[in-house]
Design an enzyme around this catalytic site. Structure first.
Site, PDB file in Angstrom:
ATOM      1  N   LYS A 209      47.698  50.418  36.086  1.00 27.52           N
ATOM      2  CA  LYS A 209      47.851  51.602  36.935  1.00 27.52           C
ATOM      3  C   LYS A 209      48.901  51.325  38.009  1.00 27.52           C
ATOM      4  O   LYS A 209      49.806  52.112  38.223  1.00 27.52           O
ATOM      5  CB  LYS A 209      46.489  51.940  37.553  1.00 27.52           C
ATOM      6  N   GLU A 215      47.555  39.261  37.401  1.00 25.28           N
ATOM      7  CA  GLU A 215      47.248  38.768  36.050  1.00 25.28           C
ATOM      8  C   GLU A 215      48.097  39.476  34.998  1.00 25.28           C
ATOM      9  O   GLU A 215      48.694  38.837  34.118  1.00 25.28           O
ATOM     10  CB  GLU A 215      45.761  39.008  35.719  1.00 25.28           C
ATOM     11  N   GLY A 270      40.806  53.279  37.894  1.00 26.24           N
ATOM     12  CA  GLY A 270      41.004  52.348  36.786  1.00 26.24           C
ATOM     13  C   GLY A 270      39.820  52.309  35.834  1.00 26.24           C
ATOM     14  O   GLY A 270      39.971  52.339  34.614  1.00 26.24           O
ATOM     15  N   ARG A 271      38.621  52.268  36.394  1.00 24.02           N
ATOM     16  CA  ARG A 271      37.429  52.132  35.547  1.00 24.02           C
ATOM     17  C   ARG A 271      37.011  53.460  34.910  1.00 24.02           C
ATOM     18  O   ARG A 271      36.021  53.506  34.184  1.00 24.02           O
ATOM     19  CB  ARG A 271      36.291  51.513  36.362  1.00 24.02           C
ATOM     20  N   GLU A 356      31.646  48.063  40.032  1.00 22.89           N
ATOM     21  CA  GLU A 356      32.787  48.279  40.925  1.00 22.89           C
ATOM     22  C   GLU A 356      32.616  49.614  41.652  1.00 22.89           C
ATOM     23  O   GLU A 356      33.078  49.798  42.756  1.00 22.89           O
ATOM     24  CB  GLU A 356      34.104  48.246  40.131  1.00 22.89           C
ATOM     25  N   HIS A 387      16.516  37.637  20.614  1.00 23.26           N
ATOM     26  CA  HIS A 387      16.321  36.211  20.366  1.00 23.26           C
ATOM     27  C   HIS A 387      16.954  35.375  21.453  1.00 23.26           C
ATOM     28  O   HIS A 387      17.218  34.188  21.276  1.00 23.26           O
ATOM     29  CB  HIS A 387      16.892  35.850  18.990  1.00 23.26           C
ATOM     30  N   LYS A 512      41.968  38.599  46.335  1.00 21.41           N
ATOM     31  CA  LYS A 512      43.358  38.703  45.861  1.00 21.41           C
ATOM     32  C   LYS A 512      44.315  38.185  46.924  1.00 21.41           C
ATOM     33  O   LYS A 512      45.248  37.442  46.626  1.00 21.41           O
ATOM     34  CB  LYS A 512      43.715  40.181  45.598  1.00 21.41           C
TER      35      LYS A 512
HETATM   36  O1  F6P Z   1      41.034  44.428  41.018  1.00 21.80           O
HETATM   37  C1  F6P Z   1      40.345  45.538  40.605  1.00 21.80           C
HETATM   38  C2  F6P Z   1      41.242  46.548  39.966  1.00 21.80           C
HETATM   39  O2  F6P Z   1      41.968  47.231  40.921  1.00 21.80           O
HETATM   40  C3  F6P Z   1      40.419  47.495  39.111  1.00 21.80           C
HETATM   41  O3  F6P Z   1      39.869  48.512  39.842  1.00 21.80           O
HETATM   42  C4  F6P Z   1      41.424  47.914  38.102  1.00 21.80           C
HETATM   43  O4  F6P Z   1      40.818  48.511  36.990  1.00 21.80           O
HETATM   44  C5  F6P Z   1      42.080  46.594  37.809  1.00 21.80           C
HETATM   45  O5  F6P Z   1      42.156  45.955  39.058  1.00 21.80           O
HETATM   46  C6  F6P Z   1      43.430  46.682  37.175  1.00 21.80           C
HETATM   47  O6  F6P Z   1      44.337  47.379  37.956  1.00 21.80           O
HETATM   48  P1  F6P Z   1      45.711  47.879  37.383  1.00 21.80           P
HETATM   49  O7  F6P Z   1      45.451  48.826  36.284  1.00 21.80           O
HETATM   50  O8  F6P Z   1      46.417  48.506  38.533  1.00 21.80           O
HETATM   51  O9  F6P Z   1      46.462  46.672  36.867  1.00 21.80           O
END
Ligand code: F6P
Length: 547
Positions: A209, A215, A270-271, A356, A387, A512
């Site tokens: 987003k 990452e 995002g979620r 979240e 199990h 972060k």
């Molecule tokens: O760190 C949490 C977050 O902001 C989530 O809410 C989001 O889904 C994820 O990181 C990834 O964010 P992006 O789509 O901006 O890379």
């Protein structure tokens, strides 16, 4: 002025507290004995989902009070606000409109005076057209080969929904197109994802987003370097990288042609984004028509949530019952137990959606809450979980409400498998609710002529452990849409009762920021110690080990 009276100060909350005192020690056995009709009365049916909520520790009085609480907390008005495009994500000043992602073409939903629906459909059309080209082989890689593998690079909401949908709808997917999902900044994830891939046949979707997530951008840069090392031409990036983002400037900076960018908007969390352009990998797997079926499922549940009376409204009923357990019984977790192997990533997906969203400790007005909010959601598919951890749910000391998800028909009918699978769902819900008394254990022993009083407490099941059973005809794209939207709206209902902001996530920021600082201290010249003694010592130890 918004009314931010703590829900715990409302009359229905006080009444529920008193009612809890009276109900706490009543067993589901008694509740069913006193009211056998509850087995069919405490059910609700909508958009292809049948909910049996009769095995909850609740009576007509409980439900009446929970609905009264919903009324006092203005649930209906809050639902209407969300759907209207009001900026209910107050701490970020944003609308919350994932529901617009599945609105029909002729709907009008305005944000800041602009109807957003045409843009939603333009992106959907572009995704479908792009997917068709890749799926048919018309889209060629830089050397002229068609795409064999799609790698979605993303994390959190830009990963979990696509991964879950890829698993859940595999039955309907184009099997000669392979999908991988790269999320972790751990280099192992990158190395193992690309190790046997041919760059000339690999398409990367950089899905973020913000297009700034550490990452994702680290993985995307490694992927670009890996691809360029083989294809040896900067022009190849346009054929092997596409982007899903709200941030065109950063996409262009990365080197992806913004013509190959699929956009979405800041009013999609995002979620809550798996049905936006974030679902590009899903469209590639299923094709545009089946993706629209998924959206139709979401939309059907949206309409149900928006219009059904509270006492027949699935997300409202399940949301209120979860508040009942969390805030009154002090239950800390909810187990989601899908009896379908295709849904194996559904609990992981729900973890971000629920935690979240509702892992919050202050109200929308900023006051500290004096009640428990968001539960820990977790789970595994049945029957595997039986199990593993079910022992604790049956006989442990914790109260763990369970959501069972079952299907009447299997997508892969093999012998008796499906009847056995489903028998286990019903058996588990029955055993949890009714248990097995000490006398029943003794009777079993007498029958088997193996009387052993010492074993009786170990073999006794206390029961009185609540569960919902969701029964669906079969797992289709439409059904998956209804299930995901169900939980989205359960989360909304919980958040509305608790008066918390379900749509921001400030709790992820501090770590972060610290990581950005610490990585410099790990890689750069030694710096003066600036952390607590524990962190300073860990940094020093790591630096020494890396020398
Ligand atoms: O760190 C949490 C977050 O902001 C989530 O809410 C989001 O889904 C994820 O990181 C990834 O964010 P992006 O789509 O901006 O890379």
């Amino acid at each position: 002025m918004a009314d931010h009276t703590l829900p715990s100060q409302r009359p229905a909350w006080a009444a529920l507290k008193a009612h809890y005192g009276a109900l706490r020690d009543r067993h589901l056995r008694d509740l069913f004995a006193a009211d056998p009709g509850r087995g069919t009365r405490y059910t609700a049916d909508a958009v292809g989902l049948f909910l049996d909520y009769s095995k909850n520790r609740a009576t007509d009085e409980t439900l009446k009070l929970l609905f009264a609480l919903a009324g006092e907390c203005g649930l209906k008005g809050r639902i209407a606000s969300m759907f209207s495009g009001a900026k209910i994500n107050v701490t970020e000043g944003r609308a919350v409109l994932h529901t617009a992602l599945r609105a029909p073409k002729d709907a009008v939903i305005t944000v800041d005076g602009k109807n957003v629906v045409p843009d939603v459909h333009a992106v959907l059309d572009a995704m479908s057209a792009f997917a068709e080209r890749v799926r048919s082989g018309a889209w060629k890689g830089h050397t002229g080969k068609p795409i064999k593998t799609v790698v979605n690079i993303g994390i959190g909401g830009s990963d979990l929904g696509p991964v879950m949908a890829n698993e859940a709808l595999r039955f309907y997917a184009k099997r000669d197109l392979n999908f991988r999902f790269l999320s972790n900044v751990d280099g192992t994830d990158f190395a193992e994802t690309v190790r046997d891939l041919d760059p000339a046949e690999t398409l990367f979707i950089v899905c973020s987003k913000t297009f700034t997530t550490q990452e994702t951008m680290t993985n995307a840069e490694s992927a670009r370097a890996w691809s360029l090392a083989a294809l040896k031409d900067a022009a190849s990036v346009a054929k092997h990288f596409v982007a899903v983002s709200t941030n065109a400037a950063e996409v262009a900076k990365f080197g992806i042609d913004t013509a190959n960018m699929f956009g979405f908007w800041d009013w999609v969390g995002g979620r809550y984004s798996m049905d936006s352009a974030v679902g590009l990998s899903t469209v590639l797997a299923l094709g545009g028509d089946q993706f629209r079926e998924l959206l139709a499922g979401f939309r059907a549940m949206d309409e149900h949530f928006r219009t059904a009376p509270l006492d027949r409204n699935l997300p409202v009923i399940m949301g209120l019952l979860s508040v009942w357990y969390s805030s009154f019984f002090g239950a800390e977790t909810v187990a989601v137990l899908p009896y379908d192997q295709y849904l194996k990533r559904f609990p992981a997906y729900l973890q971000q959606l629920t935690m979240e969203s509702n892992g919050k400790r202050v109200t929308l007005g900023g006051a500290s809450v004096d009640y428990q909010t968001g539960s820990v959601y977790w789970g595994e598919p049945g029957t595997n979980g039986q199990h593993s951890f079910y022992q604790l749910i049956h006989q442990g000391t914790k109260l763990i409400p369970c959501d069972f998800v079952a299907f009447c028909k299997s997508l892969n009918p093999v012998g008796r498998h499906h009847d056995l699978l489903t028998a286990n769902v019903f058996a588990q819900a029955e055993a949890l609710a009714f248990g097995k008394t000490a006398d029943e254990v003794r009777a079993d022993q007498a029958k088997a002529k193996k009387v052993d009083e010492a074993l009786v407490p170990h073999k006794t099941f206390p029961g009185n452990r609540p569960s919902n059973v969701l029964l669906v005809d079969k797992l289709t794209p439409f059904a998956l849409g209804t299930l995901v939207a169900l939980y989205e709206h359960i989360v909304f209902t919980q958040g509305a009762i608790w008066d918390i902001g379900s749509f921001d996530q400030w709790g992820v920021e501090l770590g972060k920021v610290l990581a950005t600082q610490i990585v410099k201290e790990l890689e750069g010249a030694p710096e003066p110690e600036r952390h607590d003694p524990s962190t300073n010592a860990l940094i020093a130890r790591y630096r020494a080990a890396r020398k």
